[in-house]
Design an enzyme around this catalytic site. Structure first.
Site, PDB file in Angstrom:
ATOM      1  N   ASP A  60       0.880  -1.217  -0.076  1.00  0.00           N
ATOM      2  CA  ASP A  60       0.181  -0.016   0.049  1.00  0.00           C
ATOM      3  C   ASP A  60       0.800   1.125  -0.036  1.00  0.00           C
ATOM      4  O   ASP A  60       1.749   1.365   1.188  1.00  0.00           O
ATOM      5  CB  ASP A  60      -1.069  -0.050   1.271  1.00  0.00           C
ATOM      6  CG  ASP A  60      -1.678   1.213   1.341  1.00  0.00           C
ATOM      7  OD1 ASP A  60      -1.669   1.782   0.473  1.00  0.00           O
ATOM      8  OD2 ASP A  60      -2.417   1.528   2.284  1.00  0.00           O
ATOM      9  N   THR A  93      -3.154   5.770  -3.914  1.00  0.00           N
ATOM     10  CA  THR A  93      -1.993   6.453  -3.304  1.00  0.00           C
ATOM     11  C   THR A  93      -0.740   6.325  -4.244  1.00  0.00           C
ATOM     12  O   THR A  93       0.025   7.215  -4.225  1.00  0.00           O
ATOM     13  CB  THR A  93      -1.835   6.197  -1.985  1.00  0.00           C
ATOM     14  OG1 THR A  93      -1.872   4.723  -1.720  1.00  0.00           O
ATOM     15  CG2 THR A  93      -2.870   6.582  -1.077  1.00  0.00           C
ATOM     16  N   THR A  94      -0.613   5.106  -4.711  1.00  0.00           N
ATOM     17  CA  THR A  94       0.581   4.963  -5.559  1.00  0.00           C
ATOM     18  C   THR A  94       0.544   5.719  -7.115  1.00  0.00           C
ATOM     19  O   THR A  94       1.524   6.200  -7.303  1.00  0.00           O
ATOM     20  CB  THR A  94       0.721   3.350  -5.740  1.00  0.00           C
ATOM     21  OG1 THR A  94       0.534   2.535  -4.579  1.00  0.00           O
ATOM     22  CG2 THR A  94       1.881   2.982  -6.230  1.00  0.00           C
ATOM     23  N   ASP A 393      -8.999   0.289   2.346  1.00  0.00           N
ATOM     24  CA  ASP A 393      -9.144   0.974   1.000  1.00  0.00           C
ATOM     25  C   ASP A 393     -10.510   0.507   0.235  1.00  0.00           C
ATOM     26  O   ASP A 393     -10.952   0.956  -0.551  1.00  0.00           O
ATOM     27  CB  ASP A 393      -7.968   0.260   0.066  1.00  0.00           C
ATOM     28  CG  ASP A 393      -6.687   0.964   0.355  1.00  0.00           C
ATOM     29  OD1 ASP A 393      -6.693   2.012   1.145  1.00  0.00           O
ATOM     30  OD2 ASP A 393      -5.526   0.415  -0.006  1.00  0.00           O
TER      31      ASP A 393
END
Length: 557
Positions: A60, A93-94, A393
């Site tokens: 994550d 987020t990545t 998530d």
């Protein structure tokens, strides 16, 4: 003798101009490269050692960046991006870091050619507006009441996570939990507060398949007097309190002087009567379970257990609010103010169970709960922590879809469509902004390219084939299957992304890139650490005269 020249001693360090731009771009790219391999279903895991010596194993992006300890200010602001993204929409987020890193990377060429940063930023902002309008065009509305569609959607969004291997289990838990706490505000609006009203309890042991969503609340507490109080009650009447059920202590260390021996007995009697009155006021409403956030004295425990009432004490405020939401009770501050409407009657069962060495109280089978608990079971703490991150998530994805039920193709198809549309539009842009605009269009390809890299396929061939397909209109849904690396139609493979997440990713990445490009000075006011035993540093800057370094004079105040 020459005029004195002002020399600032070590208190300020300054870098400026293109040197700073390149340093910022390098730092941002370094951060993006760290988590580039964690994008997509074939992503790698990172093992992190935290400050306390604990281990975190995750892919994550936000969890990885949270543990990093970086000194460079630009790298720090990149980490802030993933945190913003996580708080706002809980996913992507990545992607946001990879995209922002790429936007800055393509800008480096223009900095070398002496383009002014504001020109690049203007082109980027124009590209952002156009990319959002492309998203609006290709977005597909969906029906949130259709469980199968929702399931496939959440599944595809968390297919890239570690728990993707357990199939629809996590997606199922997430949808059930979010739909439970969703509140209709009317006019098509829904409020889904997953942080406040969904509690995730992790208990090591058992299998992951044993995890479930409880229609109610579970708390790590036992009844106050286990021998005397019932541990299982069907359809309990629940009273929730936010006050201590013990004798009121005097404020600010009250001193009482007792002259006669009988006074002591009177004092004790007053205490007893006070607690008895309190308990009688509660028992008037015939409750089966009394829960308080504060203390509960032995005497109160005696009166309650005599009346066959179970009691739990010292509960967290957040847990108490959840119980209130689940069983329809109202948290009361004073027993005198209790009313029949404050009693919670919505729960079907109160039960205390033992897991391992600990007791857990369950208030479950509620009629219309607006709060719930997700019980996670699994082999080890590390595994459960990762499952919890993935579940958070998944719940965010479900919440985004409930709030804005629109879909976009996954697998890099959205980025490629945006890229192709921007390239086409760049031909109509005149002036110097044309080139940065085109570069922004190319930067969007970073996401599908990274996906292809992580699959282990031939990146150049795959990307060329994809760009060829996206050059034609009507291939908006063509992207990369993250598992196999094949070029497929995302509708057929049911690989989706939520509209909210994509739009937020684009906005955050572009705006952050623009902000970092506009930094042309880094001034550090941190003083260098002194060697131990050295005298205090002069706080005022000194003047050195040219040609005579030894004669120093302090500037007059």
């Amino acid at each position: 003798m020459h005029a004195p020249v002002l020399v600032l001693k070590d208190s300020l360090k300054r870098e400026s101009g293109s040197k700073v731009h390149h340093a910022n771009i390098q730092a941002s790219k370094a951060v993006a490269d760290i988590i580039r391999t964690t994008l997509g279903p074939r992503s790698m895991l990172k093992m992190l050692l935290d400050a306390a010596g604990g281990i975190v194993v995750t892919n994550d992006g936000n969890a990885i960046l949270r543990e990093l300890d970086l000194a460079h200010p630009a790298a720090k602001s990149m980490i802030e991006l993933s945190r913003t993204q996580d708080e706002e929409v809980g996913d992507g987020t990545t992607s946001v870091i990879v995209l922002a890193g790429e936007m800055l990377h393509v800008a480096a060429t223009f900095i070398d050619k002496n383009y002014h940063p504001t020109v690049i930023c203007r082109a980027y902002n124009k590209a952002l507006e156009d990319s959002i309008s492309v998203l609006d065009k290709i977005a597909m509305p969906i029906d949130v009441t259709d469980r199968a569609t929702m399931l496939s959607l959440v599944k595809s969004c968390i297919g890239t996570k570690f728990t993707g291997q357990f199939g629809g289990l996590i997606a199922d838990l997430a949808i059930e939990a979010t739909t439970t706490v969703g509140v209709d505000l009317g006019q098509g609006l829904r409020e889904v507060d997953i942080k406040k009203y969904i509690k995730i309890e992790k208990i090591p042991g058992g299998q992951l398949e044993d995890s479930k969503v409880l229609k109610g609340v579970m708390i790590n507490k036992d009844v106050v007097a286990p021998g005397k109080m019932r541990r299982r009650i069907l359809f309990p009447r629940i009273i929730l309190l936010d006050c201590p059920l013990e004798y009121k202590k005097g404020e600010n260390q009250t001193n009482a002087e007792l002259v006669k021996e009988e006074d002591w007995e009177i004092l004790l009697k007053l205490e007893e009567e006070y607690i008895q009155n309190m308990c009688m006021q509660i028992l008037k409403f015939k409750p089966d379970l009394v829960i308080t956030e504060k203390g509960l004295s032995d005497l109160a425990c005696h009166y309650l257990s005599k009346a066959g009432v179970s009691a739990i004490r010292r509960l967290r405020k957040t847990d108490n609010n959840r119980i209130a939401k689940a069983c329809g009770a109202v948290v009361v501050n004073r027993p005198e103010e209790l009313q029949e409407s404050d009693v919670g009657t919505g729960a079907g069962l109160f039960e205390v169970k033992k897991f391992g060495d600990e007791f857990f109280a369950f208030i479950v089978d509620c009629k219309d709960p607006k709060a719930c608990t997700v019980l996670l079971r699994g082999a080890s703490k590390d595994l459960l922590n990762e499952v919890e991150r993935n579940l958070q998530d998944a719940m965010s994805v479900a919440r985004n879809i409930l709030k804005n039920p629109k879909l976009l193709p996954g697998g890099g198809a959205t980025e490629l469509t945006v890229s192709a549309a921007l390239k086409q539009k760049s031909s109509s842009i005149e002036g110097i902004e044309k080139w940065p605009y085109e570069a922004a269009a190319v930067a969007f390809e970073a996401i599908p390219r990274t996906l292809a890299q992580n699959c282990g396929v031939n990146v150049i061939r795959t990307m060329t084939a994809l760009q060829g397909k996206h050059a034609d209109v009507g291939n908006e849904w063509t992207g990369i299957d993250g598992n196999t690396g094949d070029i497929v139609d995302m509708k057929e493979r049911k690989i989706w992304d939520s509209y909210n997440v994509k739009a937020q990713t684009f906005k955050t990445a572009m705006e952050a890139a623009c902000m970092l490009l506009r930094i042309d000075d880094i001034v550090s006011g941190i003083k260098k650490k002194q060697a131990p035993g050295a005298g205090p540093t002069p706080s005022k800057p000194k003047v050195e005269e040219e040609g005579d370094a030894d004669s120093e004079q302090i500037l007059p105040e």
